[in-house]
Write a protein that holds these residues in place. Structure first.
Motif, mmCIF file in Angstrom:
data_model
loop_
_atom_site.group_PDB
_atom_site.id
_atom_site.type_symbol
_atom_site.label_atom_id
_atom_site.label_comp_id
_atom_site.label_asym_id
_atom_site.label_seq_id
_atom_site.Cartn_x
_atom_site.Cartn_y
_atom_site.Cartn_z
ATOM 1 N N ASP A 27 9.262 -4.599 -7.645
ATOM 2 C CA ASP A 27 9.256 -3.354 -6.861
ATOM 3 C C ASP A 27 10.633 -2.687 -6.803
ATOM 4 O O ASP A 27 10.735 -1.470 -6.926
ATOM 5 C CB ASP A 27 8.747 -3.633 -5.437
ATOM 6 C CG ASP A 27 7.267 -3.981 -5.443
ATOM 7 O OD1 ASP A 27 6.637 -3.853 -6.517
ATOM 8 O OD2 ASP A 27 6.746 -4.392 -4.387
ATOM 9 N N SER A 45 11.180 -0.640 -9.916
ATOM 10 C CA SER A 45 10.093 0.229 -10.387
ATOM 11 C C SER A 45 10.424 1.683 -10.052
ATOM 12 O O SER A 45 10.305 2.105 -8.907
ATOM 13 C CB SER A 45 8.786 -0.216 -9.713
ATOM 14 O OG SER A 45 7.816 0.786 -9.825
ATOM 15 N N SER A 81 7.347 4.006 -8.619
ATOM 16 C CA SER A 81 6.419 3.560 -7.566
ATOM 17 C C SER A 81 6.432 4.426 -6.314
ATOM 18 O O SER A 81 5.375 4.769 -5.793
ATOM 19 C CB SER A 81 6.705 2.114 -7.178
ATOM 20 O OG SER A 81 6.027 1.275 -8.064
ATOM 21 N N ASP A 82 7.635 4.787 -5.824
ATOM 22 C CA ASP A 82 7.693 5.490 -4.529
ATOM 23 C C ASP A 82 6.924 6.805 -4.598
ATOM 24 O O ASP A 82 6.063 7.080 -3.765
ATOM 25 C CB ASP A 82 9.147 5.769 -4.122
ATOM 26 C CG ASP A 82 9.834 4.492 -3.695
ATOM 27 O OD1 ASP A 82 9.129 3.484 -3.525
ATOM 28 O OD2 ASP A 82 11.076 4.509 -3.550
ATOM 29 N N THR A 105 3.185 6.359 -5.110
ATOM 30 C CA THR A 105 2.528 5.894 -3.884
ATOM 31 C C THR A 105 2.328 7.068 -2.931
ATOM 32 O O THR A 105 1.260 7.219 -2.338
ATOM 33 C CB THR A 105 3.363 4.769 -3.221
ATOM 34 O OG1 THR A 105 3.562 3.746 -4.186
ATOM 35 C CG2 THR A 105 2.672 4.199 -1.997
ATOM 36 N N SER A 164 1.800 -1.906 -4.597
ATOM 37 C CA SER A 164 3.018 -2.006 -5.421
ATOM 38 C C SER A 164 2.782 -2.994 -6.578
ATOM 39 O O SER A 164 1.838 -3.795 -6.547
ATOM 40 C CB SER A 164 4.190 -2.460 -4.563
ATOM 41 O OG SER A 164 4.083 -3.847 -4.316
ATOM 42 N N ASN A 165 3.683 -2.958 -7.550
ATOM 43 C CA ASN A 165 3.583 -3.880 -8.697
ATOM 44 C C ASN A 165 3.575 -5.342 -8.217
ATOM 45 O O ASN A 165 2.749 -6.146 -8.655
ATOM 46 C CB ASN A 165 4.772 -3.678 -9.649
ATOM 47 C CG ASN A 165 4.801 -2.286 -10.272
ATOM 48 O OD1 ASN A 165 3.911 -1.477 -10.043
ATOM 49 N ND2 ASN A 165 5.825 -2.001 -11.064
ATOM 50 N N ASP A 166 4.487 -5.661 -7.304
ATOM 51 C CA ASP A 166 4.587 -7.058 -6.835
ATOM 52 C C ASP A 166 3.360 -7.462 -6.014
ATOM 53 O O ASP A 166 2.902 -8.607 -6.104
ATOM 54 C CB ASP A 166 5.856 -7.249 -5.983
ATOM 55 C CG ASP A 166 7.115 -7.289 -6.848
ATOM 56 O OD1 ASP A 166 7.020 -7.649 -8.040
ATOM 57 O OD2 ASP A 166 8.201 -6.947 -6.337
#
Ligand code: FAQ
Length: 326
Positions: free
Chosen positions: A216, A219, A222-223, A226, A234-236
């Protein structure tokens, strides 16, 4: 007066854009679906084209490791199932290119990007399928990871992508089961067959964990994704769900996950795993995985071999329109 009007115009346009962007985000926050003809920020469109095209390319390139085993499947039943699975993956690629087309991304341009090595596709498909057990491991683990990531995409804010994912997920679920069943057969077979299953698990486990993307903290998309509800987890978080779901499956098969650090954390209820080799991931993304070059060459060769089909289709379409005109 004229100069004043010119100067005002960009300011007015900027206010309008800001208003539209605010209304757009409000729709997203209210869980409204964005459709192809709706106004959307250019960055939202570009993010979707990037993700959907990478996803489409993954499905298309993803046919290659398993396609390699269709002629060597151990029985007619296995061959029929594998053939159907590989055809499904091709179909997923086609739905996804169609979803990208709703965002004004032409299929030809996306294909060119892939064949010229300018596009990404999932890192996992740069690993070779060297034994029949790999076909079991791919279905069980690669499709298993793909489902974990794709179920939330059925609720993605962009309607055409979300709807395409519903059927894709149903088919991936069948793929996962056929892979698990191959593994189960091998694990209940001879000592050599079980060893083959273990060897496949050893080679596919870590690359499968990498499928979910960088951690995360690293990444970059991602933010924003999202906020736009393209990404729901999230990826994690998805990687963790996958590990938690897969550990009991490996136990059921009597196989050992190749991670000495794997441990159940009673406080969180999750399985913690060892360090992922992110250098290997970066190398694969940079084009230096075991099969990167072969994969692109195979795609280019398939495209060239299909030239006569495209030419025949174009000639047929021209003939039809001539007839209609007559
Ligand atoms: N491989 O900021 P993030 C399947 C790139 S389908 C290669 O976290 P994002 C079915 C990423 O693109 C498998 N590149 O990015 C099947 C970005 O690079 P960019 C495919 C990766 O987009 C089964 C950079 O790293 N599934 O398997 C990978 O927010 C069996 C930074 O990453 C999808 O595509 C990777 N593993 O999150 C078929 C699902 N991970 O673009 C045949 C849709 C990350 O800036 C046989 N995609 N990168 O140059 C997604 O959910 C997201 O795009 C993620 C990445 C989660 C993959």
């Amino acid at each position: 007066m004229y100069t004043q009007a010119l100067n005002d115009r960009p300011a007015a346009a900027a206010v309008e854009d800001a208003d539209q962007a605010e209304r757009f985000q409000a729709r997203i926050d209210a869980e409204d679906r964005i459709e192809a003809n709706d106004w959307m920020p250019e960055a939202y469109r570009r993010t979707l084209v990037r993700q959907i095209s990478q996803h489409a390319h993954s499905e298309i390139i993803g046919q290659l490791p398993e396609g390699n085993w269709i002629t060597r499947a151990p029985s007619l039943r296995r061959k029929a199932a594998l053939l159907a699975k590989v055809q499904d993956e091709c179909g997923h690629g086609l739905y996804l290119y169609a979803a990208a087309e709703t965002l004004d991304a032409s299929r030809e341009e996306l294909m060119d990007q892939l064949m010229e090595g300018r596009a990404r596709y999932s890192s996992i498909f740069n690993y070779p399928a060297t034994t029949w057990a790999d076909i079991g491991a791919i279905g069980w683990l690669v499709d298993g990871a793909a489902i974990m990531n794709q179920i939330p995409l059925c609720r993605c804010s962009y309607g055409p992508y979300a709807r395409a994912m519903i059927r894709v997920c149903k088919e991936e679920s069948f793929h996962q089961r056929q892979g698990f069943e191959i593994m189960m057969t091998l694990c209940n077979g001879t000592v050599a067959q079980k060893a083959m299953a273990q060897d496949a698990l050893n080679r596919w486990w870590w690359p499968c964990l990498m499928m979910f993307g960088p951690p995360d903290g690293a990444s970059q998309h991602s933010d924003q994704s999202t906020r736009w509800k393209i990404k729901r987890f999230s990826n994690d978080a998805l990687r963790q769900k996958f590990v938690d779901a897969t550990v009991p499956q490996a136990e059921y098969l009597g196989l050992t996950l190749p991670d000495p650090a794997l441990a159940f954390d009673a406080a969180t209820g999750h399985w913690t795993h060892g360090e992922i080799d992110w250098d290997e991931f970066k190398q694969v993304l940079a084009g230096n995985g075991p099969c990167n070059r072969d994969r692109i060459e195979a795609r280019r060769a398939a495209h060239e071999n299909g030239e006569w089909v495209r030419a025949a289709a174009a000639a047929f379409a021209a003939k039809q329109s001539q007839r209609q005109a007559a």
